[in-house]
Design a protein around this motif. Structure first.
Motif, PDB file in Angstrom:
ATOM      1  N   GLN A  56      22.482  17.981 -63.676  1.00 43.98           N
ATOM      2  CA  GLN A  56      22.115  18.654 -64.927  1.00 43.98           C
ATOM      3  C   GLN A  56      23.137  19.739 -65.295  1.00 43.98           C
ATOM      4  OE1 GLN A  56      17.987  19.936 -65.031  1.00 43.98           O
ATOM      5  NE2 GLN A  56      17.383  18.220 -63.689  1.00 43.98           N
ATOM      6  N   VAL A  57      23.605  20.484 -64.251  1.00 41.19           N
ATOM      7  CA  VAL A  57      24.625  21.508 -64.510  1.00 41.19           C
ATOM      8  C   VAL A  57      25.911  20.870 -65.029  1.00 41.19           C
ATOM      9  CG1 VAL A  57      26.104  23.257 -63.456  1.00 41.19           C
ATOM     10  CG2 VAL A  57      23.663  23.152 -62.869  1.00 41.19           C
ATOM     11  N   GLN A  73      21.884  27.561 -78.721  1.00 46.59           N
ATOM     12  CA  GLN A  73      21.291  26.424 -78.023  1.00 46.59           C
ATOM     13  C   GLN A  73      21.844  26.315 -76.610  1.00 46.59           C
ATOM     14  OE1 GLN A  73      21.717  22.752 -80.149  1.00 46.59           O
ATOM     15  NE2 GLN A  73      20.733  21.512 -78.563  1.00 46.59           N
ATOM     16  N   ALA A  74      23.166  26.564 -76.476  1.00 49.11           N
ATOM     17  CA  ALA A  74      23.783  26.512 -75.148  1.00 49.11           C
ATOM     18  C   ALA A  74      23.200  27.590 -74.240  1.00 49.11           C
ATOM     19  CB  ALA A  74      25.296  26.679 -75.280  1.00 49.11           C
ATOM     20  N   ALA A  79      19.904  29.306 -69.669  1.00 47.40           N
ATOM     21  CA  ALA A  79      18.819  30.140 -69.119  1.00 47.40           C
ATOM     22  C   ALA A  79      17.742  29.282 -68.463  1.00 47.40           C
ATOM     23  CB  ALA A  79      18.223  30.992 -70.233  1.00 47.40           C
ATOM     24  N   LYS A  80      17.397  28.192 -69.143  1.00 52.42           N
ATOM     25  CA  LYS A  80      16.371  27.314 -68.591  1.00 52.42           C
ATOM     26  C   LYS A  80      16.836  26.687 -67.279  1.00 52.42           C
ATOM     27  CE  LYS A  80      13.495  23.354 -69.865  1.00 52.42           C
ATOM     28  NZ  LYS A  80      13.183  22.356 -70.932  1.00 52.42           N
ATOM     29  N   ALA A  86      17.222  28.811 -59.727  1.00 53.57           N
ATOM     30  CA  ALA A  86      16.743  29.953 -58.939  1.00 53.57           C
ATOM     31  C   ALA A  86      15.461  29.615 -58.193  1.00 53.57           C
ATOM     32  CB  ALA A  86      16.520  31.152 -59.861  1.00 53.57           C
ATOM     33  N   ASP A  87      14.598  28.807 -58.773  1.00 57.41           N
ATOM     34  CA  ASP A  87      13.319  28.456 -58.141  1.00 57.41           C
ATOM     35  C   ASP A  87      13.327  27.025 -57.615  1.00 57.41           C
ATOM     36  OD1 ASP A  87      12.383  30.953 -58.877  1.00 57.41           O
ATOM     37  OD2 ASP A  87      11.633  30.239 -60.816  1.00 57.41           O
ATOM     38  N   ALA A  88      14.519  26.459 -57.455  1.00 55.96           N
ATOM     39  CA  ALA A  88      14.613  25.044 -57.130  1.00 55.96           C
ATOM     40  C   ALA A  88      14.040  24.736 -55.757  1.00 55.96           C
ATOM     41  CB  ALA A  88      16.067  24.589 -57.184  1.00 55.96           C
TER      42      ALA A  88
END
Length: 414
Positions: A56-57, A73-74, A79-80, A86-88
């Motif tokens: 995804q990155v 939008q970027a 951020a999403k 961070a919570d992966a």
């Protein structure tokens, strides 16, 4: 590292109770548990979760760097995705993914500044375009008297305004207000002009109606000379009156021309009939002119004048001739009269004692002057004075030339 770990990975581990941990710069963080199966299977599962995040990155990096994705939008996508990383619940180098997202944020921030700069430049250019449009519209509204061209140009300027980029609301509104005011001012000036033009044309109509009425009252006149002059004056007044509307102009001109044609056609018919009755007079004058031409060349002015006088008396008795022959016949007779007059003047000049005396005196003076110069020339030659010789010779040449002319003039009196 805890000793009860049953399986490890460079970025995570599974402890003996099946809890799966990921290693980050801030320390270990539990990301899940694995109760069934081997620890390696647990790590493989959570590595796949990491690879999904890494994909995804990478996809977001490709979109940001390779497309014109809007900065807002970027940033929302970054951020999403940052929150997801961070919570992966995944095992892998999550810090590296966050750093890549930080780099993307910096790129987007730079892109945002570039977009802002481009937008500001576009707005400045749009403002300049709209200020130019407004200035031209105001100039058209204030100065032009070419109403059709001016109106078309104002319509074009409005279309150019619509096609230009928008600017800040306050400036846009102020400039649009000026553009609208210019269009309104132009419309008012055009309306006032045509109202004045209508008034002026109505005045022209009144003048030309009077002219036409007068022309129609003269159409049946048989007072040929004065009436023809009156029509010429009416035509002069018509031309200086200006123009009425096209329909009125055409209608009044048709009436004026019809009245004028009626008069001149009647006059032409009368003149044609009269000219036919003058044909015999023309034949007489042709014979008289031939007789008068025999007087030329004039050798005896007195006899020539007497003969011409006899011709002239009969000429007057012959009466008028057709107009198309009048100028030729009168011109021929005038040419003979001029020749006789010149002969009379020449004869008078020859017989003028005062003029002859002046001519004789001029000849005598020049002859004396030449005699004196010849004597001076002889002395200069004898003395060997070349300059005096040259001066005397030049003076003699001039005097002798003058003497020849004076002697010719004197001979005319003999």
């Amino acid at each position: 590292m805890r000793e009860d770990t049953v399986s490890t990975d460079p970025w995570g581990r599974v402890d003996d109770d099946g809890t799966v941990y990921v290693r980050t710069a801030e320390g270990e963080r539990a990301v899940g548990s694995w109760k069934a199966g081997e620890p390696e299977e647990a790590l493989a599962y959570f590595r796949r979760k990491f690879e999904e995040l890494a994909g995804q990155v990478a996809l977001l990096e490709q979109r940001v760097r390779g497309t014109d994705l809007a900065p807002a939008q970027a940033e929302a996508s970054i951020a999403k995705l940052r929150e997801s990383v961070a919570d992966a619940h995944a095992v892998g180098d999550l810090d590296a993914l966050l750093k890549r997202l930080d780099a993307l944020s910096e790129l987007v921030a730079q892109r945002r500044e570039e977009v802002k700069a481009a937008r500001d430049a576009a707005r400045a250019e749009a403002r300049a375009v709209k200020e130019r449009i407004v200035a031209e519209a105001e100039n058209v509204a204030e100065s032009t008297t070419h109403w059709k061209t001016g109106g078309e140009r104002l319509r074009q300027l409005v279309e150019e305004w619509k096609a230009a980029e928008r600017i800040d609301r306050v400036t846009e509104a102020a400039l649009w207000k000026r553009l609208s005011a210019a269009r309104t001012a132009f419309a008012k000036r055009r309306k006032a002009y045509f109202a004045g033009l209508d008034e002026q044309r109505e005045g022209v109509r009144s003048v030309k109606e009077r002219i036409v009425t007068e022309a129609e009252s003269l159409a049946s006149s048989t007072d040929w000379g004065p009436t023809a002059s009156a029509y010429r004056e009416l035509m002069r007044q018509w031309k200086s009156a200006g123009r009425a509307s096209r329909e009125v102009e055409d209608e009044l001109w048709g009436r004026f021309k019809a009245a004028q044609d009626q008069f001149f056609q009647a006059r032409s018919a009368v003149f044609a009939e009269r000219d036919a009755s003058f044909a015999a007079n023309a034949e007489v004058k042709e014979q008289l002119l031939a007789e008068a031409e025999k007087i030329l060349p004039v050798s005896d002015a007195r006899a020539a004048r007497a003969a011409f006088r006899g011709v002239l008396e009969r000429w007057e008795e012959a009466g008028p001739v057709p107009r198309e022959q009048r100028d030729r016949l009168e011109g021929g007779l005038r040419r003979i009269d001029d020749a006789i007059r010149k002969a009379e003047e020449a004869e008078w000049k020859r017989s003028n004692p005062e003029a002859r005396a002046r001519a004789q005196n001029t000849v005598d003076q020049l002859r004396r002057s030449i005699g004196q110069l010849e004597a001076r020339l002889d002395k200069a030659r004898a003395a060997g004075k070349d300059k005096d010789v040259k001066d005397a010779e030049e003076a003699l040449a001039a005097r002798r030339s003058w003497l020849e002319e004076a002697e010719r003039t004197l001979a005319e009196f003999s």
